[in-house]
Motif scaffolding. Structure first.
Motif, mmCIF file in Angstrom:
data_model
loop_
_atom_site.group_PDB
_atom_site.id
_atom_site.type_symbol
_atom_site.label_atom_id
_atom_site.label_comp_id
_atom_site.label_asym_id
_atom_site.label_seq_id
_atom_site.Cartn_x
_atom_site.Cartn_y
_atom_site.Cartn_z
ATOM 1 N N GLY A 61 0.815 -1.215 0.000
ATOM 2 C CA GLY A 61 0.000 0.000 0.000
ATOM 3 C C GLY A 61 0.845 1.261 0.000
ATOM 4 O O GLY A 61 0.417 2.303 0.490
ATOM 5 N N SER A 62 2.040 1.181 -0.551
ATOM 6 C CA SER A 62 2.959 2.316 -0.574
ATOM 7 C C SER A 62 3.534 2.490 -1.968
ATOM 8 O O SER A 62 3.945 1.518 -2.605
ATOM 9 C CB SER A 62 4.109 2.088 0.413
ATOM 10 O OG SER A 62 5.108 3.077 0.244
ATOM 11 N N ALA A 63 3.570 3.736 -2.430
ATOM 12 C CA ALA A 63 4.167 4.038 -3.733
ATOM 13 C C ALA A 63 5.659 4.346 -3.612
ATOM 14 O O ALA A 63 6.337 4.512 -4.612
ATOM 15 C CB ALA A 63 3.444 5.226 -4.376
ATOM 16 N N ARG A 64 6.162 4.416 -2.406
ATOM 17 C CA ARG A 64 7.565 4.772 -2.176
ATOM 18 C C ARG A 64 8.399 3.501 -2.001
ATOM 19 O O ARG A 64 8.823 3.165 -0.893
ATOM 20 C CB ARG A 64 7.696 5.662 -0.958
ATOM 21 C CG ARG A 64 7.078 7.016 -1.142
ATOM 22 C CD ARG A 64 7.353 7.866 0.100
ATOM 23 N NE ARG A 64 7.281 9.269 -0.204
ATOM 24 C CZ ARG A 64 8.279 9.991 -0.725
ATOM 25 N NH1 ARG A 64 9.429 9.448 -0.986
ATOM 26 N NH2 ARG A 64 8.114 11.271 -0.962
ATOM 27 N N LEU A 65 8.608 2.808 -3.117
ATOM 28 C CA LEU A 65 9.380 1.568 -3.085
ATOM 29 C C LEU A 65 10.528 1.651 -4.077
ATOM 30 O O LEU A 65 10.398 2.265 -5.133
ATOM 31 C CB LEU A 65 8.500 0.379 -3.482
ATOM 32 C CG LEU A 65 7.309 0.085 -2.598
ATOM 33 C CD1 LEU A 65 6.471 -1.028 -3.212
ATOM 34 C CD2 LEU A 65 7.754 -0.296 -1.205
ATOM 35 N N VAL A 66 11.625 1.011 -3.720
ATOM 36 C CA VAL A 66 12.755 0.897 -4.638
ATOM 37 C C VAL A 66 13.188 -0.563 -4.699
ATOM 38 O O VAL A 66 13.057 -1.306 -3.729
ATOM 39 C CB VAL A 66 13.957 1.782 -4.209
ATOM 40 C CG1 VAL A 66 13.603 3.256 -4.311
ATOM 41 C CG2 VAL A 66 14.424 1.442 -2.801
ATOM 42 N N ASP A 84 11.120 6.556 2.951
ATOM 43 C CA ASP A 84 10.426 7.781 3.344
ATOM 44 C C ASP A 84 10.762 8.906 2.362
ATOM 45 O O ASP A 84 11.468 8.683 1.369
ATOM 46 C CB ASP A 84 10.752 8.173 4.794
ATOM 47 C CG ASP A 84 12.219 8.485 5.035
ATOM 48 O OD1 ASP A 84 12.964 8.767 4.058
ATOM 49 O OD2 ASP A 84 12.636 8.468 6.207
ATOM 50 N N GLU A 85 10.295 10.110 2.650
ATOM 51 C CA GLU A 85 10.513 11.250 1.753
ATOM 52 C C GLU A 85 11.983 11.647 1.617
ATOM 53 O O GLU A 85 12.365 12.348 0.690
ATOM 54 C CB GLU A 85 9.669 12.462 2.189
ATOM 55 C CG GLU A 85 9.885 12.902 3.614
ATOM 56 C CD GLU A 85 9.117 12.078 4.646
ATOM 57 O OE1 GLU A 85 9.465 12.183 5.838
ATOM 58 O OE2 GLU A 85 8.206 11.329 4.292
ATOM 59 N N ASN A 86 12.832 11.163 2.525
ATOM 60 C CA ASN A 86 14.269 11.445 2.459
ATOM 61 C C ASN A 86 15.064 10.314 1.802
ATOM 62 O O ASN A 86 16.292 10.352 1.761
ATOM 63 C CB ASN A 86 14.825 11.701 3.862
ATOM 64 C CG ASN A 86 14.181 12.904 4.508
ATOM 65 O OD1 ASN A 86 14.007 13.932 3.862
ATOM 66 N ND2 ASN A 86 13.798 12.762 5.764
ATOM 67 N N GLY A 87 14.358 9.289 1.329
ATOM 68 C CA GLY A 87 15.027 8.166 0.695
ATOM 69 C C GLY A 87 15.584 7.142 1.666
ATOM 70 O O GLY A 87 16.340 6.261 1.272
ATOM 71 N N GLU A 88 15.201 7.237 2.910
ATOM 72 C CA GLU A 88 15.662 6.292 3.938
ATOM 73 C C GLU A 88 14.648 5.167 4.101
ATOM 74 O O GLU A 88 13.440 5.377 3.951
ATOM 75 C CB GLU A 88 15.839 7.015 5.286
ATOM 76 C CG GLU A 88 16.858 8.137 5.262
ATOM 77 C CD GLU A 88 18.268 7.642 5.003
ATOM 78 O OE1 GLU A 88 18.634 6.552 5.486
ATOM 79 O OE2 GLU A 88 19.012 8.348 4.292
ATOM 80 N N ALA A 89 15.124 3.963 4.438
ATOM 81 C CA ALA A 89 14.229 2.834 4.676
ATOM 82 C C ALA A 89 13.244 3.172 5.778
ATOM 83 O O ALA A 89 13.618 3.751 6.806
ATOM 84 C CB ALA A 89 15.040 1.602 5.051
ATOM 85 N N ALA A 90 11.971 2.843 5.543
ATOM 86 C CA ALA A 90 10.908 3.170 6.492
ATOM 87 C C ALA A 90 10.021 1.950 6.709
ATOM 88 O O ALA A 90 9.706 1.235 5.753
ATOM 89 C CB ALA A 90 10.076 4.339 5.962
#
Length: 124
Positions: free
Chosen positions: A42-47, A107-113
């Protein structure tokens, strides 16, 4: 494993041997795995963090339909690990298998969340 995505092998997807270019197939798998991981978390912030050994076991020709399937192997605090397979639709012959693909929630800073998900959802 459910195969949710299908691609038609077109002339622009071929290599110099007139079979499906491996790089094109890997791009298709990376996108499909990202979509699957995004739906699970449920997150669009994935790498994409990691892909294990990539095993090409067959080829595909122009006009073949390629199906791509993913399944959850494990959840970490900030990650999800998937298995991916691409196969020819006509005979279900596997073309490529990737035993581990790890996607990390950031997260918004590119850190694992942390993502807070611990169980796979099959109907996504």
């Amino acid at each position: 494993m459910k195969f949710r995505s299908r691609k038609l092998v077109q002339p622009s997807d071929l290599n110099s041997h007139l079979t499906l270019f491996g790089g094109q197939l890997l791009a298709w798998i990376d996108v499909e795995a990202y979509i699957y991981a995004r739906c699970q978390l449920g997150s669009a912030r994935l790498v994409t963090k990691y892909m294990s050994e990539i095993n090409f076991t067959a080829s595909a020709q122009q006009g073949d339909i390629v199906e791509i399937g993913c399944q959850v192997i494990a959840f970490g605090t900030t990650s999800v690990t998937l298995r991916a397979v691409a196969r020819r639709k006509e005979d279900h012959q596997p073309i490529i298998t990737i035993d581990k693909m790890v996607f990390v929630n950031i997260d918004e800073n590119g850190e694992a969340a942390p993502h807070g998900v611990t169980e796979a959802t099959e109907d996504i």
